[in-house]
Design a protein around this motif. Sequence first.
Motif, short mmCIF file in Angstrom:
data_model
loop_
_atom_site.label_atom_id
_atom_site.label_comp_id
_atom_site.label_asym_id
_atom_site.label_seq_id
_atom_site.Cartn_x
_atom_site.Cartn_y
_atom_site.Cartn_z
N LYS A 50 -11.79 -43.76 14.62
CA LYS A 50 -10.53 -44.46 14.93
C LYS A 50 -9.74 -44.79 13.70
O LYS A 50 -10.31 -45.06 12.67
N GLY A 84 2.95 -43.69 17.21
CA GLY A 84 2.42 -42.44 17.78
C GLY A 84 2.66 -41.20 16.93
O GLY A 84 2.47 -40.07 17.41
N LYS A 85 3.02 -41.38 15.65
CA LYS A 85 3.31 -40.21 14.79
C LYS A 85 2.07 -39.33 14.63
O LYS A 85 2.13 -38.12 14.83
N GLN A 124 -3.54 -38.10 6.49
CA GLN A 124 -3.17 -39.33 5.75
C GLN A 124 -4.16 -39.62 4.61
O GLN A 124 -3.78 -39.93 3.50
N PRO A 163 7.71 -46.88 12.91
CA PRO A 163 6.80 -47.95 12.50
C PRO A 163 5.35 -47.59 12.78
O PRO A 163 5.08 -46.68 13.56
N SER A 164 4.47 -48.33 12.16
CA SER A 164 3.03 -48.08 12.32
C SER A 164 2.64 -48.23 13.80
O SER A 164 3.09 -49.17 14.46
N GLY A 165 1.86 -47.27 14.29
CA GLY A 165 1.37 -47.36 15.67
C GLY A 165 2.33 -46.78 16.70
O GLY A 165 2.07 -46.87 17.90
N TYR A 177 -4.03 -43.03 25.72
CA TYR A 177 -5.43 -43.38 25.43
C TYR A 177 -5.74 -44.56 26.34
O TYR A 177 -5.20 -45.65 26.13
N GLU A 179 2.03 -38.48 5.88
CA GLU A 179 2.22 -39.43 4.78
C GLU A 179 1.65 -38.94 3.45
O GLU A 179 0.76 -39.57 2.87
N ASN A 239 -3.09 -47.19 27.28
CA ASN A 239 -2.05 -47.18 26.27
C ASN A 239 -1.32 -45.82 26.28
O ASN A 239 -1.87 -44.81 25.83
N VAL A 244 0.93 -43.50 24.64
CA VAL A 244 1.41 -43.41 23.26
C VAL A 244 2.65 -42.52 23.17
O VAL A 244 3.62 -42.88 22.50
N HIS A 248 6.43 -43.65 5.63
CA HIS A 248 6.86 -45.02 5.90
C HIS A 248 8.07 -45.38 5.03
O HIS A 248 8.74 -46.36 5.26
N ARG A 263 -13.23 -37.51 16.11
CA ARG A 263 -12.34 -38.34 15.30
C ARG A 263 -12.89 -39.74 15.18
O ARG A 263 -13.49 -40.25 16.12
N1 LIG Z 1 -8.49 -41.93 19.37
C1 LIG Z 1 -7.78 -42.97 19.84
N2 LIG Z 1 -8.25 -43.71 20.86
C2 LIG Z 1 -7.55 -44.75 21.36
N3 LIG Z 1 -6.35 -45.14 20.89
C3 LIG Z 1 -5.82 -44.43 19.88
C4 LIG Z 1 -6.50 -43.32 19.30
N4 LIG Z 1 -5.73 -42.82 18.30
C5 LIG Z 1 -4.61 -43.59 18.26
N5 LIG Z 1 -4.66 -44.55 19.21
C6 LIG Z 1 -3.63 -45.54 19.49
O1 LIG Z 1 -2.40 -44.87 19.68
C7 LIG Z 1 -1.34 -45.59 19.10
C8 LIG Z 1 -0.58 -44.69 18.11
O2 LIG Z 1 -1.44 -44.40 17.04
P1 LIG Z 1 -1.02 -43.37 15.88
O3 LIG Z 1 -2.13 -43.28 14.92
O4 LIG Z 1 -0.53 -42.12 16.49
O5 LIG Z 1 0.21 -44.17 15.23
P2 LIG Z 1 1.02 -43.87 13.90
O6 LIG Z 1 2.43 -43.95 14.24
O7 LIG Z 1 0.54 -42.60 13.27
O8 LIG Z 1 0.58 -45.11 13.00
P3 LIG Z 1 0.46 -45.16 11.39
O9 LIG Z 1 1.84 -44.92 10.84
O10 LIG Z 1 -0.03 -46.53 11.11
O11 LIG Z 1 -0.50 -44.08 10.99
C9 LIG Z 1 -1.95 -46.81 18.43
O12 LIG Z 1 -1.77 -47.91 19.31
C10 LIG Z 1 -3.41 -46.47 18.31
O13 LIG Z 1 -4.19 -47.63 18.43
#
Ligand SMILES: Nc1ncnc2c1ncn2[C@@H]1O[C@H](COP(=O)(O)OP(=O)(O)OP(=O)(O)O)[C@@H](O)[C@H]1O
Length: 682
Positions: free
Chosen positions: A682, A50-51, A84, A46-48, A22, A160, A25, A27, A193, A680
């Motif tokens: 955010k 990319g799951k 989620q 962990p959170s963020g 993205y 989750e 970033n 991912v 988690h 979507r």
């Molecule tokens: N539509 C989007 N546009 C820009 N960045 C995004 C978008 N969706 C996710 N991200 C970024 O991608 C990264 C991974 O996000 P993702 O939601 O996949 O994580 P996650 O592991 O599922 O986190 P959580 O467990 O908190 O749900 C994060 O840094 C998030 O900010």
Amino acid sequence: MELETSTANEYALTIRGAYKRYGNNIVLKGLNMTLPQGTIYGLLGPSGCGKTTLLNCIVGRIELDAGQITTKAKHRADIGYMPQDVALYSVLSIEETFLYYGRLFGMTYSQIENRTEQLIKLLELPAAKTLVENLSGGQQRRVSFAVALIHDPQLLILDEPTVGLDPLLSQSIWEHLLKLASNGKKTIIITTHYIEEARQAHIVGLMRGGVLLCEETPTQLMITHNCDNLEQAFLQLSHKQHSAFNEEDDQNEIANYIELTKEKSKPHLNSEGWFLWSRFMAQLIKNWFFMWRNKAMMIFLLGLPLVQCTFYNLAIGHDPEGLKIAVVVDELTNGLNECLSIPKTGCTLDYPLSCRYLDKLKTRTIKVVEYEGLSEGRNAVYSNKAWGLLHFNLNYSTSLAERINFTSEASDFALEWSQLNVWMDMSNQYIGNMLKEDLLSGYAGFLEELLSDCGWPPQSGSIPVRFEEPIYGTRHPSFIHFASPAVIVVFMFYLPLMFTVGVLLYEKMAGILERCMVAGITILEVVTAHSVIQFVVLCLQGLLMMFIMYQVFDSPFVGNFFWTSNLLILQGLSGMCFGFLISVVSDTMNTASFMGIGTFFPLCSMSGMLWPQEGMHTLLKSIGWLLPTSLPSEAMRALTARGWGINHPAVYKGFISSALWIILFSFMTRLVIKAKNGLRSK
Ligand SMILES: Nc1ncnc2c1ncn2[C@@H]1O[C@H](COP(=O)(O)OP(=O)(O)OP(=O)(O)O)[C@@H](O)[C@H]1O
């Protein structure tokens, strides 16, 4: 929980070299994943890390930038997805929710009915007719889980599902999953988690920084790392990854990524067409239920135009009444009381003429208040007790009589003393101008009557200009007649905008839209179904407003009903399309409100609603006509007040403007959806 070797060779899903970014970033960084048939795969991280992004790629909501997903699930109906968030329509009942999703997946009514009964029993849900909004948090989660199961999919993706649930409920969900995997040979990916709960999975994948650190059975993982629990194993792996990480490697990875993204991955799910009648009907019926159950919203949607138009007509355009004018009459020794005994008709040149003029001024607008001297009169204006001061000189009547009798031979003294002096408070332009006009027209009437009573031609006392019956409009037009066409056009633009943003943004923010799209509904079907309902609502709103404006109140309407109502409908559709644009651009209600309110005031002030565009600054004039409400407002004025037809440029330009704005808003909406990779939030 150990994996049976018999199933290990058969893969329900494999992912190879998955990259996704993205902006800057990245991912997913070359992620590999292998998922045997009939297993539960616990995806931890962990959170963020990319799951959710990974799951979105698997369910086909977003595409990988590079890499390949291979799966046995070829159609959307082969996948069951539980996001989620609960992501359910709170005003639908449990059975209506199942019916809606079942129809999206192409199930028949009887199949849905049977499955509804089974799922209610299996997940111990309340009665089918219970509304989702009346369920507890845990029950809502179970309904959400049931929606993922309704069509009996071969691949289940659960993001989750146990978050925020009490341990008993989480355990019962895990039991269901285990049954599904062993009896039904379903393959399940579950993110969580709670690392320890993933012990029940057949395989765990530990994800960090966009890659899978390992992919093993929970027991194997703990043995390899010599740990008692998964949490410790995960910590060890994370430490190893952290110490192995260096900037150079990461840069290389990004370069590698850029190289790889030259070859885009192919979608792994078959396209099921842009428009399917059954999905469209499911969406339409769901929208109808949504409207029907939201009584407050319906009352608001139909009540608002009614109340707005009524208040507008009652509050605006009526002449102010009872405006006080201070009067100082030096020629009357006993003040205005003297006027009671003075005749108001006949050739009364020998009597104080101030009385006769003041009598003419007794209108609904003006209320005369007598003051003794000039300074008291002025003070009344200064202290806001009067809107102006009239002063009659000591010799006013004799001077005026001399002026009338001797015309060109009247003395300078008579000309000066017959002058009526007026000091106005012009701080309020509308009231000041209105009083000026009343004072002048009152004087003209007084003079014409006096001259006529004295045997003179009455015309000799007035300006020799005659205003005939107006070609368009009335002799005494009101501001409301000018503003009404633009007001109705602006209302018709903003009411659908509010409704569209309200509904779509709610669905987007709650993740419902996302979920429905995973189930197969397309943007075209969502937009078309919404437009049908919106069309019905805006027809009702338009009719209501026209009835109030032109039937209950007296805004002039000399035009063609057919073209007028069509223009309003087109304008409503233009507002709806602007609503689509705001809904896709905004991620929160706040942003949407700022966009709505932020555009409302410029549109009102620049579209000729409050002030004619001819009076605007040259720069604004050159662009003001381009705005979505400008030409339609002029067309509305031309239709209703002038009775012009569709052949007149002022009318057809309004239609063309609305149509072009509809196309432009739709095009921009499409672009934003593309740029944002879907609907979507955010
Ligand atoms: N539509 C989007 N546009 C820009 N960045 C995004 C978008 N969706 C996710 N991200 C970024 O991608 C990264 C991974 O996000 P993702 O939601 O996949 O994580 P996650 O592991 O599922 O986190 P959580 O467990 O908190 O749900 C994060 O840094 C998030 O900010």
